[in-house]
Design a protein around this motif. Structure first.
Motif, PDB file in Angstrom:
ATOM      1  N   HIS A 264       0.759  -1.538   0.204  1.00 26.72           N
ATOM      2  CA  HIS A 264      -0.011   0.550   0.235  1.00 26.72           C
ATOM      3  C   HIS A 264       0.666   1.358   0.316  1.00 26.72           C
ATOM      4  CE1 HIS A 264      -3.601  -2.335   0.366  1.00 26.72           C
ATOM      5  NE2 HIS A 264      -3.050  -2.949   1.614  1.00 26.72           N
ATOM      6  N   LEU A 265       2.231   0.676  -0.439  1.00 25.07           N
ATOM      7  CA  LEU A 265       2.937   1.880   0.217  1.00 25.07           C
ATOM      8  C   LEU A 265       3.648   2.538  -1.212  1.00 25.07           C
ATOM      9  CD1 LEU A 265       5.929   1.321   2.898  1.00 25.07           C
ATOM     10  CD2 LEU A 265       4.108   3.505   2.872  1.00 25.07           C
ATOM     11  N   LYS A 266       3.094   4.235  -1.338  1.00 28.79           N
ATOM     12  CA  LYS A 266       3.729   4.740  -2.972  1.00 28.79           C
ATOM     13  C   LYS A 266       4.442   5.873  -2.014  1.00 28.79           C
ATOM     14  CE  LYS A 266      -0.897   4.120  -5.479  1.00 28.79           C
ATOM     15  NZ  LYS A 266      -1.870   4.801  -5.964  1.00 28.79           N
ATOM     16  N   ILE A 267       5.713   5.962  -3.140  1.00 26.00           N
ATOM     17  CA  ILE A 267       6.944   6.335  -2.331  1.00 26.00           C
ATOM     18  C   ILE A 267       7.263   7.469  -3.606  1.00 26.00           C
ATOM     19  CG2 ILE A 267       9.039   6.762  -1.779  1.00 26.00           C
ATOM     20  CD1 ILE A 267       7.123   4.947   0.337  1.00 26.00           C
ATOM     21  N   GLY A 268       6.866   8.757  -3.541  1.00 24.15           N
ATOM     22  CA  GLY A 268       7.896   9.347  -4.421  1.00 24.15           C
ATOM     23  C   GLY A 268       8.868   9.604  -3.680  1.00 24.15           C
ATOM     24  N   LEU A 269       9.984   9.854  -5.106  1.00 26.25           N
ATOM     25  CA  LEU A 269      11.088  10.296  -5.137  1.00 26.25           C
ATOM     26  C   LEU A 269      11.546  10.907  -6.007  1.00 26.25           C
ATOM     27  CD1 LEU A 269      12.024   6.402  -6.382  1.00 26.25           C
ATOM     28  CD2 LEU A 269      11.743   7.194  -4.198  1.00 26.25           C
ATOM     29  N   ALA A 300       7.076   2.568  -6.698  1.00 25.13           N
ATOM     30  CA  ALA A 300       8.168   3.824  -6.605  1.00 25.13           C
ATOM     31  C   ALA A 300       7.961   5.140  -7.767  1.00 25.13           C
ATOM     32  CB  ALA A 300       9.132   3.438  -7.045  1.00 25.13           C
ATOM     33  N   ILE A 301       7.727   6.226  -6.904  1.00 22.99           N
ATOM     34  CA  ILE A 301       7.082   7.305  -7.776  1.00 22.99           C
ATOM     35  C   ILE A 301       8.371   8.047  -8.153  1.00 22.99           C
ATOM     36  CG2 ILE A 301       5.952   9.559  -8.566  1.00 22.99           C
ATOM     37  CD1 ILE A 301       3.885   7.931  -6.699  1.00 22.99           C
ATOM     38  N   LEU A 302       9.868   7.795 -10.006  1.00 23.20           N
ATOM     39  CA  LEU A 302      10.231   8.668 -10.601  1.00 23.20           C
ATOM     40  C   LEU A 302       9.533  10.105 -10.869  1.00 23.20           C
ATOM     41  CD1 LEU A 302      13.581   8.534 -10.296  1.00 23.20           C
ATOM     42  CD2 LEU A 302      13.268   7.690 -12.496  1.00 23.20           C
ATOM     43  N   SER A 303      10.297  10.732 -11.309  1.00 22.13           N
ATOM     44  CA  SER A 303      10.084  12.109 -11.387  1.00 22.13           C
ATOM     45  C   SER A 303      11.124  12.756 -11.805  1.00 22.13           C
ATOM     46  CB  SER A 303       9.036  12.599 -10.551  1.00 22.13           C
ATOM     47  OG  SER A 303       7.325  12.024 -10.709  1.00 22.13           O
ATOM     48  N   GLU A 304      10.250  14.528 -12.655  1.00 22.77           N
ATOM     49  CA  GLU A 304      12.214  14.974 -12.698  1.00 22.77           C
ATOM     50  C   GLU A 304      12.347  15.154 -13.976  1.00 22.77           C
ATOM     51  OE1 GLU A 304      14.141  16.775  -9.045  1.00 22.77           O
ATOM     52  OE2 GLU A 304      14.167  14.170  -8.971  1.00 22.77           O
ATOM     53  N   VAL A 381       4.444   5.469 -17.434  1.00 23.17           N
ATOM     54  CA  VAL A 381       4.224   6.322 -17.342  1.00 23.17           C
ATOM     55  C   VAL A 381       3.398   7.276 -17.161  1.00 23.17           C
ATOM     56  CG1 VAL A 381       5.058   8.325 -18.692  1.00 23.17           C
ATOM     57  CG2 VAL A 381       6.273   5.935 -18.358  1.00 23.17           C
ATOM     58  N   TYR A 382       3.457   8.347 -16.470  1.00 23.39           N
ATOM     59  CA  TYR A 382       2.228   9.022 -16.144  1.00 23.39           C
ATOM     60  C   TYR A 382       2.596  10.649 -16.221  1.00 23.39           C
ATOM     61  CZ  TYR A 382       0.253   4.995 -13.596  1.00 23.39           C
ATOM     62  OH  TYR A 382      -0.407   3.758 -13.377  1.00 23.39           O
ATOM     63  N   GLU A 383       1.033  11.333 -16.777  1.00 23.28           N
ATOM     64  CA  GLU A 383       1.346  13.278 -16.794  1.00 23.28           C
ATOM     65  C   GLU A 383       1.575  13.471 -15.392  1.00 23.28           C
ATOM     66  OE1 GLU A 383      -0.647  15.254 -19.131  1.00 23.28           O
ATOM     67  OE2 GLU A 383      -0.449  12.935 -21.440  1.00 23.28           O
ATOM     68  N   TYR A 384       1.646  14.601 -15.129  1.00 16.02           N
ATOM     69  CA  TYR A 384       1.820  15.263 -13.877  1.00 16.02           C
ATOM     70  C   TYR A 384       1.022  15.096 -13.038  1.00 16.02           C
ATOM     71  CZ  TYR A 384       2.889  19.159 -10.874  1.00 16.02           C
ATOM     72  OH  TYR A 384       2.614  19.866  -9.236  1.00 16.02           O
ATOM     73  N   ALA A 385       0.711  14.402 -12.047  1.00 17.33           N
ATOM     74  CA  ALA A 385      -0.571  14.687 -10.875  1.00 17.33           C
ATOM     75  C   ALA A 385      -1.889  13.437 -11.345  1.00 17.33           C
ATOM     76  CB  ALA A 385      -1.495  16.279 -10.055  1.00 17.33           C
ATOM     77  N   VAL A 406       7.191  17.286  -5.992  1.00 20.10           N
ATOM     78  CA  VAL A 406       6.751  16.273  -5.328  1.00 20.10           C
ATOM     79  C   VAL A 406       4.979  16.448  -5.029  1.00 20.10           C
ATOM     80  CG1 VAL A 406       6.542  16.340  -2.877  1.00 20.10           C
ATOM     81  CG2 VAL A 406       8.388  16.954  -3.549  1.00 20.10           C
ATOM     82  N   THR A 407       4.440  18.127  -5.151  1.00 22.59           N
ATOM     83  CA  THR A 407       3.186  18.035  -5.099  1.00 22.59           C
ATOM     84  C   THR A 407       2.716  17.524  -6.311  1.00 22.59           C
ATOM     85  OG1 THR A 407       3.187  20.687  -4.825  1.00 22.59           O
ATOM     86  CG2 THR A 407       1.077  20.114  -5.665  1.00 22.59           C
ATOM     87  N   GLY A 408       3.423  17.195  -7.670  1.00 13.87           N
ATOM     88  CA  GLY A 408       2.556  16.146  -8.243  1.00 13.87           C
ATOM     89  C   GLY A 408       2.721  14.788  -7.636  1.00 13.87           C
ATOM     90  N   GLN A 409       3.263  14.078  -7.037  1.00 13.46           N
ATOM     91  CA  GLN A 409       3.484  12.778  -6.902  1.00 13.46           C
ATOM     92  C   GLN A 409       2.100  13.016  -5.907  1.00 13.46           C
ATOM     93  OE1 GLN A 409       8.073  13.388  -5.410  1.00 13.46           O
ATOM     94  NE2 GLN A 409       9.004  12.224  -7.375  1.00 13.46           N
TER      95      GLN A 409
END
Length: 506
Positions: A264-269, A300-304, A381-385, A406-409
């Motif tokens: 159940h964990l969704k971690i923003g990186l 695990a949510i990679l972004s930037e 792959v997802y778009e912002y938010a 981070v706001t988007g994540q």
């Protein structure tokens, strides 16, 4: 004693200074002398590098020599040029299936199970502004609920106001308008919020009723709304908002933690204030922790997106399907158009702190940044938010600017953030807490009130990357179960809600 230099790959033509090196310092094991003053985390040439020759770190091209570089020279912005090159996406070539942990053996944490089955790591009540014009009102409502007034509700972590600077004076319909509504809706339905109040002015483009209807929030009994022009103005809306929150508090306080699976964990990186050690310690160690999380069924949510520029092929090679890899490249192509002609990070130059820490350009920074995602296949792959519904390693498009990313994540569903830093970022977030990982021990000790985890032992040879990854994973479970992070103890997170503003203001 460890060597004063770190060789990351046998084929690298640069080495990393473990500590600061002095002009003329002898390096007997390399049979050379240092030809400049080289700060810790910066690069020196392991051999002569001719002008135009590629410079390799981790055996990945990070640029070309802008002039002849002699063995022992400092290798940095003054003699490294960013030269784009053809990169083979190699779709799916390195996508090795993950051996999952059996459900009854998955790691556990104490979370808040919501009616829809999602799980929160915190239990806030949130107040959202539809427009900047109601920002002062929502802040006043939240300020009313200080520690003394919340003492009777020990299971409530706080009342948090999420104000922003948009909502009107913008093009609508537009991509920017869609992103704002998607972000607000992501917070409104976030599992770390037990209840939500949305406050608008009344004449803005982002109308409260339309926001609620278009985003499917009308069906959520936790969501309440107020409009200032219909409620009697500023003072009356503040009073009505306080009454609305008071009515939500008993139900929120009835929520209790229960033991649930780490799936159940969704971690923003996230990474910010990166340095030359970030790609050696904190980022790969966080990646190792994410490999553990993925095996336990988590996300695990990679972004930037600008900070994978130049090394995106390392992710497309791990794409679970060609479609996923092509979607990632499509976001990079969008960014190339978006940043064209601008002095932006995407086009090469990194921030002052990154340069001071030893990173010469965006390709070198991206090499370290991408390591946060670990080694498992890229599943989506997802778009912002955009709501994230696929477990495993995923990518959410965002700028590299920390509060916006981070706001988007969080809007996408991240219920905890892991933030690596080399220079020392003072970041925190609500309603999802932030764990901060220091890339080096001197910075950790200097800023210990802000840092949660010291990844310096990897640099010192005390722990392997895998061992540090296990330590990070264990700390994640504690934080998810309610242990306060350093940023929470400092009260950070009230001003870090920054939706991506990508449109015109008129």
């Amino acid at each position: 004693m460890p060597s004063p230099l770190i060789r990351l790959h046998p084929d690298d033509n640069v080495l990393i200074a473990r500590d600061g090196l002095g002009l003329g310092q002898s390096l007997p094991d390399l049979d050379l002398r240092v030809r400049a003053q080289v700060p810790a985390g910066h690069k020196i040439a392991a051999r002569r590098i001719a002008q135009g020759e590629t410079i390799r770190k981790y055996n990945v091209v990070i640029g070309v020599a802008g002039r002849d570089i002699e063995a022992g020279d400092h290798v940095h912005t003054h003699n490294v040029e960013l030269a784009d090159f053809q990169r083979d996406p190699g779709f799916c070539l390195d996508a090795v299936p993950v051996a999952p942990v059996a459900p009854d053996e998955q790691a556990r944490f104490l979370g808040y199970v919501r009616p829809d089955g999602r799980v929160g790591t915190r239990n806030f009540i949130g107040i959202l502004a539809s427009v900047n014009c109601s920002a002062t009102v929502i802040k006043a409502i939240a300020a009313h609920f200080d520690a003394q007034r919340l003492a009777a509700y020990p299971n409530v972590d706080g009342v948090a106001a999420f104000a922003h600077t948009s909502g009107c004076g913008m093009s609508s319909p537009s991509e920017h308008f869609d992103v704002l509504r998607r972000t607000l809706a992501g917070y409104a339905r976030h599992p770390n919020l037990a209840g939500v109040l949305i406050v608008g002015l009344g004449c803005e483009r982002n109308q409260v009723d339309a926001l609620v209807d278009t985003q499917g929030l009308a069906r959520d009994p936790r969501v309440r709304t107020l409009v200032m022009q219909d409620s009697g103005g500023t003072r009356a809306t503040i009073a009505a908002g306080i009454a609305a929150i008071e009515a939500m508090l008993p139900a929120a306080n009835d929520c209790a933690r229960s033991e649930v699976s780490a799936r159940h964990l969704k971690i923003g990186l996230e990474c910010g204030g990166s340095d030359g050690f970030s790609g050696i310690t904190a980022n790969p160690a966080l990646g190792a922790a994410m490999d553990i999380l993925v095996r336990h069924g988590g996300t695990a949510i990679l972004s930037e997106t600008p900070e994978i520029h130049g090394v995106e092929y390392l992710l497309t090679r791990r794409a679970a399907s060609r479609e996923v890899g092509e979607k990632l490249l499509a976001r990079l192509a969008w960014w190339e158009r978006y940043a064209a002609g601008q002095n932006a990070q995407f086009n090469g130059k990194v921030g002052h702190g990154n340069q001071q820490g030893g990173l010469a350009n965006i390709f070198e920074k991206s090499l370290g940044s991408a390591m946060k995602g670990g080694s498992t296949p890229l599943q989506a792959v997802y778009e912002y938010a955009e709501p994230i519904d696929q477990p495993g390693l995923v990518f959410m498009d965002s700028p590299g600017y920390d509060p916006v990313a981070v706001t988007g994540q969080i809007a996408s569903g991240a219920n905890l953030i892991c933030f690596t830093t080399g220079r020392g970022s003072m970041f925190g977030s609500k309603p999802a807490p932030t764990l901060k990982l220091a890339s080096n021990t001197p910075m950790f000790r200097r800023l210990e009130e802000d840092m949660d985890i010291d990844c310096g032992p990897v640099l010192d040879g005390e722990l392997s990357v895998a061992q540090m990854g296990q330590r990070i994973f264990e700390q994640i479970l504690l934080a998810a179960s309610g242990q306060r992070t350093k940023s929470e103890l400092l009260g950070l997170g009230d001003h870090e809600f920054v939706p991506w503003h990508l449109g015109i203001v008129s």
